[in-house]
Scaffold this motif. Structure first.
Motif, mmCIF file in Angstrom:
data_model
loop_
_atom_site.group_PDB
_atom_site.id
_atom_site.type_symbol
_atom_site.label_atom_id
_atom_site.label_comp_id
_atom_site.label_asym_id
_atom_site.label_seq_id
_atom_site.Cartn_x
_atom_site.Cartn_y
_atom_site.Cartn_z
ATOM 1 N N ASP A 181 0.829 -1.069 0.030
ATOM 2 C CA ASP A 181 -0.123 -0.059 0.024
ATOM 3 C C ASP A 181 0.814 1.365 -0.219
ATOM 4 O O ASP A 181 2.180 1.122 0.291
ATOM 5 C CB ASP A 181 -0.704 0.161 1.374
ATOM 6 C CG ASP A 181 -1.743 -1.237 1.257
ATOM 7 O OD1 ASP A 181 -1.993 -1.729 0.406
ATOM 8 O OD2 ASP A 181 -2.123 -1.313 2.622
ATOM 9 N N MET A 200 -3.467 4.754 -0.371
ATOM 10 C CA MET A 200 -4.076 3.971 -1.354
ATOM 11 C C MET A 200 -3.725 2.475 -1.257
ATOM 12 O O MET A 200 -2.378 2.199 -1.199
ATOM 13 C CB MET A 200 -4.632 4.322 -2.508
ATOM 14 C CG MET A 200 -3.410 4.804 -3.275
ATOM 15 S SD MET A 200 -3.967 5.462 -5.226
ATOM 16 C CE MET A 200 -2.319 6.055 -5.784
ATOM 17 N N PRO A 202 -3.520 -1.517 -3.389
ATOM 18 C CA PRO A 202 -3.563 -2.173 -4.742
ATOM 19 C C PRO A 202 -5.223 -2.542 -4.938
ATOM 20 O O PRO A 202 -5.992 -2.374 -4.014
ATOM 21 C CB PRO A 202 -3.025 -3.424 -4.690
ATOM 22 C CG PRO A 202 -2.106 -3.363 -3.477
ATOM 23 C CD PRO A 202 -2.783 -2.345 -2.635
ATOM 24 N N LYS A 203 -5.611 -2.317 -6.430
ATOM 25 C CA LYS A 203 -6.954 -2.763 -7.041
ATOM 26 C C LYS A 203 -6.894 -3.828 -7.776
ATOM 27 O O LYS A 203 -5.643 -4.666 -7.744
ATOM 28 C CB LYS A 203 -7.332 -1.387 -7.776
ATOM 29 C CG LYS A 203 -7.640 -0.342 -6.557
ATOM 30 C CD LYS A 203 -8.118 0.862 -7.414
ATOM 31 C CE LYS A 203 -9.626 0.505 -7.896
ATOM 32 N NZ LYS A 203 -10.626 1.763 -8.054
ATOM 33 N N GLY A 204 -7.516 -4.098 -8.598
ATOM 34 C CA GLY A 204 -7.575 -5.405 -9.712
ATOM 35 C C GLY A 204 -6.529 -5.167 -10.869
ATOM 36 O O GLY A 204 -6.208 -3.980 -10.707
ATOM 37 N N GLN A 207 -2.608 -3.647 -11.189
ATOM 38 C CA GLN A 207 -2.215 -2.974 -10.165
ATOM 39 C C GLN A 207 -2.812 -3.669 -8.805
ATOM 40 O O GLN A 207 -3.114 -3.158 -7.552
ATOM 41 C CB GLN A 207 -2.745 -1.227 -9.975
ATOM 42 C CG GLN A 207 -4.161 -1.139 -10.180
ATOM 43 C CD GLN A 207 -4.674 0.490 -10.135
ATOM 44 O OE1 GLN A 207 -4.020 1.079 -9.223
ATOM 45 N NE2 GLN A 207 -5.141 0.869 -11.017
ATOM 46 N N SER A 208 -2.835 -5.202 -8.926
ATOM 47 C CA SER A 208 -3.361 -5.915 -7.978
ATOM 48 C C SER A 208 -2.411 -6.223 -6.689
ATOM 49 O O SER A 208 -2.801 -6.996 -6.013
ATOM 50 C CB SER A 208 -4.213 -6.905 -8.556
ATOM 51 O OG SER A 208 -3.244 -7.817 -9.697
ATOM 52 N N ARG A 258 -8.105 8.356 -9.652
ATOM 53 C CA ARG A 258 -7.042 7.140 -9.976
ATOM 54 C C ARG A 258 -7.469 6.667 -11.182
ATOM 55 O O ARG A 258 -8.452 6.021 -11.377
ATOM 56 C CB ARG A 258 -7.130 6.466 -8.720
ATOM 57 C CG ARG A 258 -6.261 5.204 -8.730
ATOM 58 C CD ARG A 258 -6.298 4.402 -7.414
ATOM 59 N NE ARG A 258 -5.587 3.109 -7.388
ATOM 60 C CZ ARG A 258 -5.539 2.419 -6.455
ATOM 61 N NH1 ARG A 258 -6.253 2.597 -5.465
ATOM 62 N NH2 ARG A 258 -4.656 1.266 -6.174
ATOM 63 N N GLY A 260 -8.301 3.964 -13.741
ATOM 64 C CA GLY A 260 -8.601 2.458 -13.796
ATOM 65 C C GLY A 260 -7.497 1.808 -14.582
ATOM 66 O O GLY A 260 -6.975 0.773 -14.284
ATOM 67 N N GLU A 324 -11.134 5.090 -10.791
ATOM 68 C CA GLU A 324 -12.196 4.009 -9.909
ATOM 69 C C GLU A 324 -11.680 4.218 -8.578
ATOM 70 O O GLU A 324 -11.380 3.331 -7.969
ATOM 71 C CB GLU A 324 -11.490 2.781 -10.668
ATOM 72 C CG GLU A 324 -11.823 2.440 -11.898
ATOM 73 C CD GLU A 324 -11.719 0.975 -12.345
ATOM 74 O OE1 GLU A 324 -11.350 0.286 -11.462
ATOM 75 O OE2 GLU A 324 -11.810 0.757 -13.619
ATOM 76 N N GLU B 69 -8.653 -5.932 -16.851
ATOM 77 C CA GLU B 69 -9.766 -6.802 -16.542
ATOM 78 C C GLU B 69 -10.172 -7.503 -17.510
ATOM 79 O O GLU B 69 -10.046 -7.175 -18.949
ATOM 80 C CB GLU B 69 -11.011 -5.792 -16.048
ATOM 81 C CG GLU B 69 -10.783 -4.922 -14.842
ATOM 82 C CD GLU B 69 -11.687 -3.756 -14.964
ATOM 83 O OE1 GLU B 69 -11.611 -2.821 -13.788
ATOM 84 O OE2 GLU B 69 -11.895 -3.199 -16.011
#
Lengths: 325, 325, 325, 325, 325, 325
Positions: A181, A200, A202-204, A207-208, A258, A260, A324, B69
């Motif tokens: 993070d 922030m 990680p997301k999918g 950047q997961s 941010r 996506g 996102e 995705e």
């Protein structure tokens, strides 16, 4: 319209976007600009930082030698494309306990007032954030490490915020950390740090696995523009891409927008193959405020250094349109 | 002599085997046929399935977007080489709980009577096998997921067997599964599935980590011809190749022959480098029964789509001659 | 001045160092010299060993077949560049329990008096060191495995030391071993082994994960010149480079000098991409004592075979000057 | 007030709650009721299921033998405390492919109309859910496995729901699975299964690693009362506790209430030490509807079998009052 | 009838089997016989070996000290139950490189003619098999390590076989090895070892992770009687039990019989709890040939030492009757 | 002679050392002093800290509830043995971002001048060091977290050193961290921290995996007396013991002496069995300076709280005599 808050840099390296190119960030056509063996001892030159300096350019370069030991070297350029990197690594002045070399890599350079601050991943019984300053890229004064181990990707803001120095970083573990993070920290004096805030996670997708700050955040009318890398774990290891975020100007731990989608991912052969396949890793951006032009320096495949371009309005529009948060 | 049981497809994409080429499967000379950025939003287009459709061709494509995705898109082609892929993903009709998008990838398309059934790896609290059908590649009707998580590579047979629909699949875990046997399941109605039978497990070499069904099995005079991928784990991760097996026509869980050597392994630069280096992954085969010609569509390096060719008698002869059941 | 103790080999393959090339080891300009599919059944030909033989050259080659099963094949060459490798693997004579094939790979060939000894990684309920000898590269007599599993990279010395046969090896585990020290062992008779001595362990950088002996050690006026591979673990797996060490002539477990930097690392596309990206792995060196010329055969990316050159005085000077024992 | 929907069981094993005991579930004072070596061949007897049978009690017991092979045995009891377990394992009638013994463990027994259905973790190329029925606990008829591997903790509902048989299960991997959500599936015929629905996932604390259904769900005026185990991963491995949930009567995949705290955790020495330390694992509950009394059979430390008691109103009140859905 | 080939030991520690005790091996009623803190410095005393010595008993004991450093100590007993262990560890005479202490543990003692040979897990850049001999348990002469690292559980045979010394061992890795087959090796001189033969591998249940030789094999009319430990991996780590095998007298790598069930598993609280819960680990057996009585010394929970008894005919009958070779 | 620098505490809990007890630290004969279910909601009470308070005693207790959520509770005692712990957790005053509860555990309490500072492992997007103060154990004022995640075992010194507050801590990762060095940090104001110095790393045996500070360091004539825990990784997980070190009074990151052997390891059944078997974990020590008496509070098996005693001269003598710095 989005605009950069900062000085002009008319001699910024620049190449217009290719016709019919859809993405907001495009590569320099003569990439890579710095070869693997740019200095006699180097195995690779990448993840390096540049700044405007006395009308030209200076920088701090990660040159792994042929023992694959990681160290930092000063370098200079007339035009931002062609770099003369010193053949000897930087010797840091300071407390003997702190300046003792274990390893140093992934530097950023941040001008705050009339000093150039360097932050990097510094080996001190584990990776942490080293801090030093120079006025001339010849003499470097090392300060205390900002944090306890284990940390990487410490990136300063280019001015005090709320009266304090401010830094982003990514707490890590001892190895090829599989999480990460981004956090924000403050200091009254560049010596003691605190007021740590989560920024922030990680997301999918791209950047997961983990994320980390890239170049020095750029002050804009819309907030701090931060380029950051993100990592995806495939069945064959890590893939590094990068995107952007806009952070609140006064409370930079608050993310306004941010991306996506990524802005750039490893697609060229020099990004696909090298000591670490599939890496683009930005560490610096030159900025021309009046024109909104940005020149981004990034490491490719942990081997060479590339250059990419964008315009601030394009990248901010893209970030807003594809956000996102 | 081995022959395919099925219709003719005179307009099958085709290129003769190069002179002095020894292996039974050869690549199209202008590979890859579908680029990474074939549609504006795509990061990669691979592991996709095609079928003859109204005298031309249609397909369901895995287009990972630039957020990386995973989703499915319909596409169409006049000749099987050049594809127009929709810019918007497929919207599935059906039960809201089931059609809710988590992720979708690695589709296969299977014509059974006058419907085209799509099966894919469907995110529903873990990867499982999604099932849908279309008659026109415009409206897609999603059925219940065939199985509980965790599963991948669900591949239907092109006709009922013993009065039941039949599917191959590879039970998995949540991540980059390091194991994988192939199983056979039956359904009276495409809604409830059972009579699960073990088909085959990994063996040595290229197929030592896991195996999974590729294109829809092809009915031949010798049994069901199944192309399947196999994975080897090197010190740098997974490598995907593919081979073939012949399954009993009435009890398809019984393996009659199975290739010891692979039919194709990642050798070309577009198979060696990409988001996942060293992957060839077949998901569809067009078949011209009278001539025995086969055109295999395969994902390369999890990035682009390639085309390869073979003749049914060659591949069956090779499979028999090199069988290691 | 350093000199090799040994015979002349005037027909050694040789190409002078390119102008302005800084490193002491340089590649053959027409690399790779042996292609992936050099024989009809081969998936890859690499990690192979050559020796002078009856005025020409012979060798033992690792040819993984297209099932990716590992086996050894004899081969012959007029000039050391162009090789004719037998299409059938070596059949070893000897005790049925020991000669039973599980897998065989990474051979070295060592002439001791009038016999050519082959050592390799031999599958016997796990990887261990197989030993055999031939006089004609047609009939091969397999002896007992030198050690218990799990071991790899067994490399003989070219003469008895202190009246005993001597071998280096790298004890391992069952998989892609993430550690590896080099040891020295002695035998009175090539059947029973003992007097095991630790030689050296991994160090930082390119040799931080594991190390293993490469070609047969070369006797010089300065000690045994040993080329050895070293492995670095990046976030994307292993990277194999190689360096050199000088070992005491009488007590070869004592390391006199050892290169800090590598001599060669994977930089060419055929070393960067292949079944295992980022591998250079030397298994043999031809030696011309009077001129000090060396021709090193190395596997590239676990796929093809390359050739590199150096001069003994250059490599010994470099090793001494950059030693980090 | 909460009440059970079902028959009376006046001879239910029962012991009143100890004075000043705060938790809603309490242990039998003479635990464990079944010893490790209850039959001559047994290493351990645990995770076993009991039902009322012909005015007395019958059950299916997991008795690992002294080779530590897992198998199921029928047993009988006059009073529910003292059990006579057959010395020979159950022999299942049915399809040879399916009835072939690999391993069998953790059975549940569910009376539906006049049949007793047994479900268990059945080895068929990996763990999956075996299904069989008996009318007399002497002859057992094995049906098809309900699901593909890998699955554990398949638990039937005691009546059809919406006209279908219904089962909970926990998809798994091949080993000591470090994850585990609960799912719901339906079948028209106990042969084909589908309509899979996610029920619930792990949460924090005692149920943070995985969860799985325990005894047959109990129909109550408030919904299906489900006891389920949860696993916490300490630095010394897994710890198994259990709690309860209330599921919607008609859509049992909808969770109405779920205990935040556990109902019972391993606190007694026979739960703390054994072949797997720190395990309480409930597999059956006897129910007396008029009085609301429940007697829970649970495995302790994977070694012996214990008995615990509760009242339906207490456990439902506790679940509602401490719910964290 | 089975009988032991060897001398009588009328003063063997002995206790008759308890009434109604079914298993062929039973524990001493006053276990453990050696406490954790049997000597002032010890944290634990376990995995130790005893032999008849001058009409009484001597032994070599693993006493981990309170720094939890592992070392070997000589000890003496009048009766085999009560032991006086020296307060200072054994000092081994021999080559300085080999005798340098890293760590020493899990000794066995084997009388061959008039010498007592000690073998143990010896730290020499990793665990390997140390070898030494004594005639008086006062002066110990250390020989070369038998094998390269990594190895554990080296156990000598009590006489030469086919004119060679013979040893069983279990090749390992550097850590808590999750695999382990048993091998046989020969030596002409206790210095050089070879002729390595695979003996047996893990099987299901209690012996599914790894197996290793325990006490010195006992020569019987039916073959070498070998007690060996086996390890099962539960979700909470390793569990150590032990069984027996009969090996061919002349080719001891050939297994004639092997127990399916264990002979003894950790059931007592002093075996269930300790520094490593759930361990019984036999390292020595005293033997009275005429009566067939055996007294087995075993470590319990890596903390204390226990004693167990059996009769040779019982254990051989059991092994034959329950064999799963 | 060693003496404590500090106040007297005549009512310190105390029990003389048992006759013939050899170790310098001995347990209270009525351990454990705090039961698992000391308050109605608690699953376990352990790793807790006590201080003299208004002539009696107060403390901050880790009470995991029956959901196994970790939180801190204030408690009070007349005599140091018998504790009344509040039934409701501490509510911290302060910045909402920081005081938001994720999890809190393993508190230490440090009196500095007239305030009692509490430090603990505080969940803030990962474990870090929470800091708060109280004057009355009723109102608690939370300050900023001292460090970025991931950190545990933050322990303050009881006075400023060189004009700065000082803290020890153990940087960690997100899970059951398998490494852990001890570091020293300074702060001018308890808000910003820096001047981080490495103190010591794990060594062999009981302290080979990780180490962490225990109670508040005790100022003595010989340096700061620090009790610290150490962790050994067996094949069944972690084992926690504790030892002591003497740190330089002015530069506490310099270790003067450090115990080779542990002072105490888990030997009692309540330390051997519990939610985490084999743990003794000291978090507080009461000190009577004139007599040199120390009463150490420690968590046992992550379940209950025990008390142990020692005398300062004994523990310092032992530490000096058995030092392995």
């Amino acid at each position: 319209m989005s605009r950069i808050i900062g000085p002009s840099l008319p001699n910024i390296p620049w190449e217009e976007k290719p016709q019919a190119y859809a993405s907001p960030v495009w590569r320099y056509s003569a990439n890579p600009i710095i070869a693997r063996d740019a200095i006699p001892s180097s195995n690779s030159v990448f993840n390096s930082a540049t700044v405007p300096f006395r009308g030209k350019f200076a920088g701090v370069f990660r040159c792994d030698n042929r023992a694959v030991e990681m160290n930092l070297f000063a370098g200079f350029s007339e035009d931002g494309y062609s770099w003369k990197i010193n053949h000897e690594p930087i010797v840091f002045q300071g407390d003997a306990e702190i300046t003792k070399l274990q390893y140093r890599y992934d530097a950023r350079v941040c001008q705050i007032e009339n000093k150039y601050y360097i932050t990097w991943c510094n080996g001190y019984h584990g990776p942490t954030i080293g801090v030093a300053w120079t006025e001339d890229f010849e003499t470097f004064h090392q300060l205390e490490n900002a944090f306890l181990p284990y940390n990487r990707n410490g990136v300063l803001f280019p001015r005090k915020i709320n009266g304090k120095y401010a830094m982003l970083s990514r707490p890590s573990d001892r190895g090829h950390t599989p999480f990460g993070d981004m956090f924000y920290s403050e200091s009254p004096d560049m010596e003691f740090w605190g007021h740590h805030r989560f920024v922030m996670a990680p997301k999918g997708g791209w950047q997961s696995t983990k994320i980390g700050a890239g170049p020095i955040p750029i002050e804009t009318s819309e907030g701090w523009l931060l380029f950051y890398h993100g990592v995806l774990t495939s069945c064959n290891g890590f893939e590094y891409s990068f995107g952007a975020a806009l952070l609140d100007l006064d409370k930079p731990w608050k993310v306004i927008y941010r991306t996506g989608p990524y802005l750039m991912a490893p697609h060229m052969l020099y990004e696909r193959t090298g000591d670490t396949p599939n890496v683009v890793f930005p560490c610096a951006a030159l900025v021309d405020a009046p024109s909104g032009r940005l020149a981004i320096y990034y490491g490719a495949a942990d081997t060479v250094t590339g250059l990419a371009f964008t315009r601030v309005e394009d990248v901010i529009d893209f970030t807003k349109a594809n956000s996102e948060v």
